[in-house]
Structure formats: C-alpha cells, structure tokens
Design an enzyme around this catalytic site. Structure first.
Site, mmCIF file in Angstrom:
data_model
loop_
_atom_site.group_PDB
_atom_site.id
_atom_site.type_symbol
_atom_site.label_atom_id
_atom_site.label_comp_id
_atom_site.label_asym_id
_atom_site.label_seq_id
_atom_site.Cartn_x
_atom_site.Cartn_y
_atom_site.Cartn_z
ATOM 1 C CD GLU A 1 -7.130 -4.956 3.873
ATOM 2 O OE1 GLU A 1 -6.685 -5.665 4.774
ATOM 3 O OE2 GLU A 1 -6.677 -4.997 2.728
ATOM 4 C CG ASP B 1 -1.593 -1.153 1.607
ATOM 5 O OD1 ASP B 1 -1.473 -2.142 0.886
ATOM 6 O OD2 ASP B 1 -2.288 -1.123 2.629
HETATM 7 C C1 FRU Z 1 -3.969 -3.580 2.637
HETATM 8 C C2 FRU Z 1 -3.403 -3.963 3.986
HETATM 9 C C3 FRU Z 1 -3.795 -2.955 5.037
HETATM 10 C C4 FRU Z 1 -2.720 -3.083 6.068
HETATM 11 C C5 FRU Z 1 -1.515 -3.358 5.216
HETATM 12 C C6 FRU Z 1 -0.509 -4.297 5.836
HETATM 13 O O1 FRU Z 1 -3.272 -4.094 1.566
HETATM 14 O O2 FRU Z 1 -3.807 -5.264 4.342
HETATM 15 O O3 FRU Z 1 -5.101 -3.140 5.557
HETATM 16 O O4 FRU Z 1 -2.581 -1.918 6.826
HETATM 17 O O5 FRU Z 1 -1.985 -3.935 4.010
HETATM 18 O O6 FRU Z 1 0.620 -4.401 5.037
#
Ligand code: FRU
Length: 479
Positions: free
Chosen positions: A209, A27
């Site tokens: 998310e 992300d």
């Molecule tokens: C989304 C996610 C988020 C989390 C991060 C962990 O891709 O699962 O929800 O904060 O990646 O790497």
C-alpha cells in the site's frame, strides 16, 4: 497497575504529534508545501473514531510542529469513499482544471466504490481541484481518470518528473494483492499511460500500500543521485502487522530498477532483517513524503499506529496520530545507502549484556529502550508500559539490527510524547516508533544496565512540552 482508559481526561492526547480533535484518522494524504503553508490531508472518518466513511481531513502548519485542523476537504458520498492519494500544484494548468485565474492544486485520490455505484467493489483513481490554496475542493466531472477494473488498485502518489526522456507527471500506485507498484505517466493529469511495474520483491507478507518514489543525493552529492521507492505493507512489517520497506535504485523516467532487492518476494520464511525498513517499530505506517518541500528537503510523515490493534487504542474522543515529520537523506553506511535523521545521546558498552533507558516509568512499570551489544540489537519493550490490556497483539518486546558506531559507542535520540516514543539510533540510521499508554504520573526516566555495567557519558534531556521528565538514579539489574 492502575486501570487507565484515557476516556475521562484525555491524558494521551499528544503535545507534539498531530491528531484530529474528535475523530479517527489513518494515512497521511496529499502532503504538499504551497504558498508558505504545509498541508497535511489524511484519511479521516468525520463521523466517528473508528475507520469508516473515509474522507480527506485537513490540517495546516507553518513550522511542521503545530498544526491547525481545517474543515474536511473531500467528503465521501453515497457512491464512493475517498481513499489515499496525493496533491500536486498544477502551475501551468496542464489539467485545464481550476477557475481559469489561479493555477489549481489537483488531488489524485482513490475512489473506493460502494455498493450503490455501478463500479461497486472496484478502486480507481480520480481527481479533485482547488483554486483557493487547498481549502475547498471540487471533484472532476470526468472521474475516474484511471481505471484498471481492479478491486485493489489504490494510493496514487503523483509528482513532476524532469529527466532525459522529458517533463511529465508520474504516478506510482499499487496493485495491493499482487505486491506490485504500477507506474504511469501523463501530460495533463487526466489521461494516463502505463509505463512499467515493480515487484513482487523483498517483503510480501501482506498487501502493498501507499508507495512513494523520489530522488535523493547520496552523501549530499547531487552527481550521485539515487531513487528511493518506498512501499508500505500490511501485515508483514518487521515486528508484526503494519510496516514500510524501501528500495534504493534508479528511475529512468519509465521504470524503477532496484539495487537492494534480495528476494523475489516468494519466500515464506523471509529474513526480514535483510530488507530495508523506514522504521523498525510497530507504529509507523503509510509513510509518504511532501511534494514541493522547500530547499529540496524530503520530508516524510507516517501514521503512528498499526492495523493489528489500531481501532482499539484507548484514546477518546480522537483516535490515532501522525508521526513527527522526518527529514530523509541518503548516506553510505557499511556499503549500503540508508535514510538518516537527527540524533543526541551516547552509551559506551562495558560488561553489561544490555543497557539503555526506561522511559515514562513510575518506579515499577515503564518502557525499556536498550541495546544488546553481543546480539547487535536495539530493543523496545512495552510489555509493562502502562495500559496494554486493550488488545492481545499490543504488549510486545521487539528488536532491530544495530551495530555500534566506529568508535564502539551507541547513540540514541528519543522523542517522548503522551502516548508514544520515537527512537532514532545513530543519526537515524535505525528508527523505532512505538505507541505506549502510561499513567499520567509515569514520568520517570532511568538509565539501566543488565548483568554488568555501561557508561552514558552524555545524556541531554530537552523538554519541549509537558509531561515533565524526572531523572532517576541509574539502575543496575542482574539476571
Ligand atoms: C492504508 C490503506 C490504504 C487505503 C486507506 C483506506 O492504511 O489501507 O491502502 O487507501 O488505508 O483508508
């Protein structure tokens, strides 16, 4: 087909897309424009090229195209991984953080507590601050600042709200398993007050998310500003695995009200076409927007990958890249406001049941991007795009709804890089992003029509970087 691994000569490293030099990323985090520099922080494993040891990597740019990798910004430790979050410029030092001389940048991130922590198994929101323009970061001693005693409370996006009820910080975050966006306010970034929640609604095929909430003028008219709530979900995207949906509505400083909710999210046979998607491809996830972008622009970046097969993509030593930065605006389209982007190429349909382009071809293989006018669909077919063997879920042909413009034509702009294509149809009203892993000799671009004819009165190819594109004779295929 020749076996292509990418290991030996790194043929897939993008020319136009950001990737870490030697490590894994997912992300985008903490996107902010500050003192003339765009900062892109991101989920990063500083010690490997698969997910793990989650920390915030960092890159900077002045033009949003070329990025310089910086030292890791916030490193995981024995007690916590540093999950996704955002950064604000605390201009008036409401937080009281910083060195007392320079107004600090404040990062709000998710602490994902490890077994050695007393909070093991939970996720809560924490702060770190920087007084040197985002290079070095110090964790706040009073972390976490917001704890719901939840295992799935994450991904805070914080922004400054100025409206009739006042001026304060607003946080949107998710209760991921409950398909809820929770909204909080604060005067100092340290004490947070619950305001409201949104969801479940529309797509709920996976965890929610990385939310975002921001205003956009409708058709450029500031008097008609709407609020957009974006929520990424995984799996349950429009074409399998990870995807990002958005809602258009109103935020009154307390609660978000959606005008585009179609279902309460309880349907197991949901019609995904009825919802709004930031992108219809399989490789645009965790998209969030920059804080403080100049000229009021709303600039968004996604992780160009999919959790279904992301850890297996055949690149080395790096793995995963970001999408191009996209400018989001809101226009009325058949009664529906939608985000738009930029555009170039035109097709006029005739008798063909499908027509379009084959990109990164070698005469035998290639990626098909086309239009099926009788079905009102855009299609991207990467079933013979190059290396497809690395994961069963990768090879696929997938579609999105797409009607012609009012004069009956279709326009497409494609951004083609060493291992990806981003397709923008009709001024970006429909976008489709896909990873592809073609051989380094697969640089042929062909027009095609199946079962009849179509005309392409205008086809412009701009070469921004290697690889070169060679234009082939049009192909007329029959079924
Ligand atoms: C989304 C996610 C988020 C989390 C991060 C962990 O891709 O699962 O929800 O904060 O990646 O790497």
């Amino acid at each position: 087909m020749t076996a292509i691994s990418g290991r030996e000569d790194d043929i897939f490293r993008p020319a136009l897309h950001y990737t870490a030099k030697n490590t894994w990323l997912n992300d985008p985090n903490g996107l902010i424009y500050h003192d003339g520099i765009y900062h892109l922080y991101y989920q990063n494993n500083p010690f490997g090229n698969v997910w793990g040891n989650m920390s915030w990597g960092h890159a900077t740019s002045v033009d949003l195209i070329s990025w310089d990798e910086q030292p890791v910004a916030i490193l995981c430790d024995a007690e916590e991984d540093i999950y996704s979050g955002s950064i604000v410029f605390d201009q008036y030092n409401t937080s009281g953080l910083g060195n007392g001389q320079t107004a600090p940048l404040v990062a709000i991130y998710t602490s994902a507590y490890k077994d050695s922590s007393a909070r093991r198994g939970t996720q809560a929101q924490s702060l770190a601050w920087s007084s040197d323009g985002g290079c070095t970061w110090t964790k706040y001693q009073g972390n976490p600042v917001l704890d719901r005693n939840s295992a799935d409370f994450r991904d805070p996006k914080v922004f400054r709200y100025n409206g009739p009820p006042g001026s304060y910080w607003v946080m949107v975050a998710v209760e991921a398993e409950e398909h809820k966006v929770v909204i909080y306010s604060s005067d100092n970034l340290r004490d947070w007050h619950y305001l409201s929640s949104f969801g479940p609604a529309n797509a709920t095929g996976g965890v929610w998310e990385c939310p975002d909430l921001f205003p956009l003028p409708l058709d450029g008219d500031e008097e008609q500003t709407k609020w957009i709530l974006t929520v990424n979900l995984n799996p349950g995207g429009p074409n399998g695995g990870s995807g990002g949906q958005y809602f258009v509505g109103h935020f009154d400083g307390v609660a978000f009200t959606s005008e585009t909710t179609v279902t309460d999210g309880s349907s197991r046979t949901a019609d995904l076409d009825a919802y709004h998607w930031l992108d219809w491809g399989r490789d645009y996830y965790a998209a969030v927007s920059f804080n403080n972008a100049p000229d009021g622009r709303r600039l968004m970046v996604g992780w160009m990958n999919n959790w279904q097969y992301g850890a297996a993509i055949p690149t080395w030593p790096w793995r995963s890249s970001m999408s191009l930065v996209r400018e989001i605006s809101l226009v009325t389209n058949q009664g529906q406001p939608r985000p738009v982007e930029i555009i170039e190429v035109t097709f006029i349909p005739e008798s063909a049941e499908e027509f379009g382009l084959i990109i990164r071809g070698n005469g035998t293989n290639g990626t098909r991007i086309g239009i099926r006018p009788s079905e009102d669909r855009l299609i991207m077919d990467r079933t013979s795009s190059g290396n497809i063997e690395f994961h069963d879920a990768f090879a696929s042909a997938y579609t999105a709804p797409l009607k012609p413009t009012s004069d009956g034509s279709y326009t497409l702009t494609l951004f083609i890089d060493h291992c990806s294509v981003e397709a923008f149809a009709h001024d970006g009203q429909v976008t489709m992003t896909g990873l592809i892993f073609p051989g380094s000799d697969s640089n042929l671009l062909s027009l095609y029509a199946i079962g009849g004819t179509a005309t392409a009165p205008c086809l412009e190819v701009k070469r921004l970087a290697e690889p070169p594109v060679r234009i082939a004779e049009p192909l007329v295929m029959s079924r």
